[in-house]
Design a protein around this motif. Structure first.
Motif, PDB file in Angstrom:
ATOM      1  N   THR A   1       0.818  -1.214   0.000  1.00  0.00           N
ATOM      2  CA  THR A   1       0.000   0.000   0.000  1.00  0.00           C
ATOM      3  C   THR A   1       0.855   1.269   0.000  1.00  0.00           C
ATOM      4  OG1 THR A   1      -0.172  -0.175   2.413  1.00  0.00           O
ATOM      5  CG2 THR A   1      -1.987  -1.084   1.108  1.00  0.00           C
ATOM      6  N   ARG A   2       2.175   1.105   0.018  1.00  0.00           N
ATOM      7  CA  ARG A   2       3.069   2.263  -0.033  1.00  0.00           C
ATOM      8  C   ARG A   2       3.900   2.223  -1.307  1.00  0.00           C
ATOM      9  NH1 ARG A   2       5.043   2.772   6.340  1.00  0.00           N
ATOM     10  NH2 ARG A   2       2.980   2.328   7.221  1.00  0.00           N
ATOM     11  N   ALA A   3       4.521   3.324  -1.623  1.00  0.00           N
ATOM     12  CA  ALA A   3       5.327   3.421  -2.843  1.00  0.00           C
ATOM     13  C   ALA A   3       6.666   4.068  -2.511  1.00  0.00           C
ATOM     14  CB  ALA A   3       4.588   4.225  -3.913  1.00  0.00           C
ATOM     15  N   CYS A   4       7.475   3.371  -1.728  1.00  0.00           N
ATOM     16  CA  CYS A   4       8.795   3.892  -1.377  1.00  0.00           C
ATOM     17  C   CYS A   4       9.658   3.990  -2.626  1.00  0.00           C
ATOM     18  CB  CYS A   4       9.457   2.988  -0.339  1.00  0.00           C
ATOM     19  SG  CYS A   4       8.577   2.942   1.246  1.00  0.00           S
ATOM     20  N   ARG A   5      10.465   5.029  -2.716  1.00  0.00           N
ATOM     21  CA  ARG A   5      11.199   5.321  -3.946  1.00  0.00           C
ATOM     22  C   ARG A   5      12.375   4.389  -4.186  1.00  0.00           C
ATOM     23  NH1 ARG A   5      13.147  10.928  -5.017  1.00  0.00           N
ATOM     24  NH2 ARG A   5      13.112  10.111  -7.138  1.00  0.00           N
ATOM     25  N   PHE A   6      12.691   3.530  -3.235  1.00  0.00           N
ATOM     26  CA  PHE A   6      13.811   2.608  -3.395  1.00  0.00           C
ATOM     27  C   PHE A   6      13.368   1.180  -3.679  1.00  0.00           C
ATOM     28  CE2 PHE A   6      12.575   2.376   1.035  1.00  0.00           C
ATOM     29  CZ  PHE A   6      12.631   1.016   1.314  1.00  0.00           C
ATOM     30  N   CYS A   7      12.083   0.877  -3.543  1.00  0.00           N
ATOM     31  CA  CYS A   7      11.608  -0.506  -3.470  1.00  0.00           C
ATOM     32  C   CYS A   7      10.922  -0.946  -4.754  1.00  0.00           C
ATOM     33  CB  CYS A   7      10.649  -0.647  -2.286  1.00  0.00           C
ATOM     34  SG  CYS A   7      10.104  -2.345  -2.021  1.00  0.00           S
ATOM     35  N   ALA A   8      11.226  -2.191  -5.176  1.00  0.00           N
ATOM     36  CA  ALA A   8      10.691  -2.720  -6.431  1.00  0.00           C
ATOM     37  C   ALA A   8       9.391  -3.506  -6.250  1.00  0.00           C
ATOM     38  CB  ALA A   8      11.731  -3.626  -7.088  1.00  0.00           C
ATOM     39  N   VAL A   9       8.913  -3.651  -5.017  1.00  0.00           N
ATOM     40  CA  VAL A   9       7.677  -4.401  -4.783  1.00  0.00           C
ATOM     41  C   VAL A   9       6.493  -3.661  -5.401  1.00  0.00           C
ATOM     42  CG1 VAL A   9       6.103  -5.267  -2.993  1.00  0.00           C
ATOM     43  CG2 VAL A   9       8.577  -5.480  -2.698  1.00  0.00           C
ATOM     44  N   ASN A  10       5.546  -4.416  -5.970  1.00  0.00           N
ATOM     45  CA  ASN A  10       4.374  -3.814  -6.606  1.00  0.00           C
ATOM     46  C   ASN A  10       3.579  -2.963  -5.617  1.00  0.00           C
ATOM     47  OD1 ASN A  10       4.845  -5.064  -9.094  1.00  0.00           O
ATOM     48  ND2 ASN A  10       3.777  -6.925  -8.460  1.00  0.00           N
ATOM     49  N   THR A  11       3.069  -1.842  -6.110  1.00  0.00           N
ATOM     50  CA  THR A  11       2.296  -0.918  -5.279  1.00  0.00           C
ATOM     51  C   THR A  11       0.855  -0.852  -5.770  1.00  0.00           C
ATOM     52  OG1 THR A  11       4.245   0.434  -4.846  1.00  0.00           O
ATOM     53  CG2 THR A  11       2.112   1.462  -4.477  1.00  0.00           C
TER      54      THR A  11
END
Length: 297
Positions: free
Chosen positions: A67-77
Motif C-alpha cells: 500500500t506504499r510506494a517507497c522510492r527505493f523498493c521494487a515491490v508492486n504498489t
C-alpha cells in the motif's frame, strides 16, 4: 545527471555470483507450488542466487501488493484485494520442507488492515514453531502506522528477532520512504524492547542515496539510544530507472570502517558490505549477537 550516474557500470565489488543449481530450482518450484512470495524475488535482491542455492529465503507474507510506494523498493504498489488466512500454515510447511534453522518473515505494508497484518505475523510465528520447534524466527515488520497495539500482537508471539528498518538517515527519510517516519521507526524499536526486553532488535540502512558519513554515525547513535542490538549496512541499487537514483557507490573499505564504528558503539553485531541486505546471513547474525551478549559484562 543523477539518472546518468545511476546507469554507470557498477564497480568490481558489486559483481554478483550466479548460482542456479538444483537447490535454487527446487526452492523456486516450492514457492510457486505453495503460492508463496519471497522478498528475494519481489525486491530483486542481489543475493537471491547465493541464498537460494544455500536453501535460505525470506518469506514475504500478506500478498505481493504494497500500500506504499517507497522510492527505493521494487515491490508492486497498489490496493490489495484479499487477505489469505491460510498463508501462515503454508509458510510453516515450506520452512519445514526446507529444514530451516532460522526463518525470516517479512511483508508488504498493509495500511488497509486495522492491525497492519500483525495478527498474520503472529500466527506465522506460531505456525513455524509448531512444525519446527527448534527453528528461530525473525520478523521484519512495517511500522503499522504507529499502532502499538498491533506491535504488541507481534511481540506477544515472541519472535526470536524483531527487525524494523530505518532504511536511511533522518534528513533523507521523507524523500526515500513513503508514509514511514524516522522518529516513528525509532519509537517502534524502543517500544518493542520495552514490551519484550529479552528479544533482540535489529535495523538496516542502505547507503549511497545521498547521506554523509557523519549522518550515518548519527543514525547509529539514534539506534543505540533505543537499544537496537543488530545493524546491517548495504549498498542501495536502483531497481528500475523509475526509482531513486544511486548517488554513489560506497567502497568496501568504508563499509569496513562503518562496521568498526558500529561495534564501538555497542551493537552486538554489525553486518556491513556492498551486497549486505537486512536478511543476508541472518542466521550467522543471530549467532554472533548471542555470543556477543554472552561475553558482555
Amino acid at each position: 545527471m543523477k539518472k546518468q550516474q545511476s546507469k554507470q557500470p557498477k564497480p568490481e565489488w558489486l559483481r554478483i555470483k550466479l548460482v542456479t543449481d538444483g537447490n535454487y530450482a527446487e526452492l523456486k518450484d516450492m514457492m510457486r507450488s505453495k503460492t508463496l512470495h519471497t522478498v528475494c524475488e519481489e525486491a530483486r535482491c542481489p543475493n537471491i542466487y547465493e541464498c537460494w542455492a544455500n536453501r535460505t529465503a525470506t518469506f514475504m507474507i500478506l500478498g505481493d501488493i504494497c500500500t506504499r510506494a517507497c522510492r527505493f523498493c521494487a515491490v508492486n504498489t497498489g490496493m490489495p484485494t484479499e487477505l489469505d488466512l491460510q498463508e501462515p500454515e503454508r509458510v510453516a510447511e515450506a520452512a519445514e520442507q526446507m529444514g530451516l534453522r532460522h526463518c525470516v518473515v517479512t511483508s508488504v505494508a498493509r495500511d488497509d488492515l486495522n492491525d497492519g497484518g500483525a495478527s498474520i505475523f503472529a500466527e506465522t510465528i506460531r505456525a513455524i514453531r509448531r512444525r519446527l520447534p527448534f527453528c528461530s524466527v525473525e520478523v521484519l515488520i512495517p511500522d503499522f502506522m504507529g499502532n502499538w497495539d498491533a506491535l504488541k500482537i507481534v511481540m506477544d508471539a515472541k519472535p526470536d528477532i524483531l527487525n524494523h528498518n530505518i532504511e536511511t538517515v533522518e534528513r533523507l527519510s521523507d524523500r526515500v520512504r513513503a508514509k514511514a517516519k524516522y522518529d516513528r521507526s525509532l519509537e517502534l524499536l524502543k517500544r518493542a524492547k520495552e514490551m519484550q526486553p529479552r528479544i533482540p532488535t535489529k535495523s538496516s540502512m542502505m547507503l549511497g542515496v545521498g547521506e554523509t558519513y557523519e549522518e550515518i554515525l548519527q543514525s547509529m547513535d539514534d539506534l543505540r539510544k533505543v537499544d537496537c542490538n543488530i545493524l546491517t549496512l548495504g549498498q542501495y541499487l536502483q531497481p528500475t530507472p523509475n526509482h531513486l537514483p544511486v548517488e554513489r557507490y560506497v567502497h568496501p573499505d568504508e563499509f569496513a570502517a562503518l562496521k568498526r564504528e558500529g561495534l564501538a558503539r555497542g551493537f552486538d553485531h554489525v553486518e556491513s558490505g556492498p551486497l549486505v541486505r537486512s536478511s543476508y546471513h541472518a542466521h550467522e547474525q543471530v549467532q554472533s549477537a548471542a555470543e556477543s551478549r554472552a561475553v558482555s559484562p
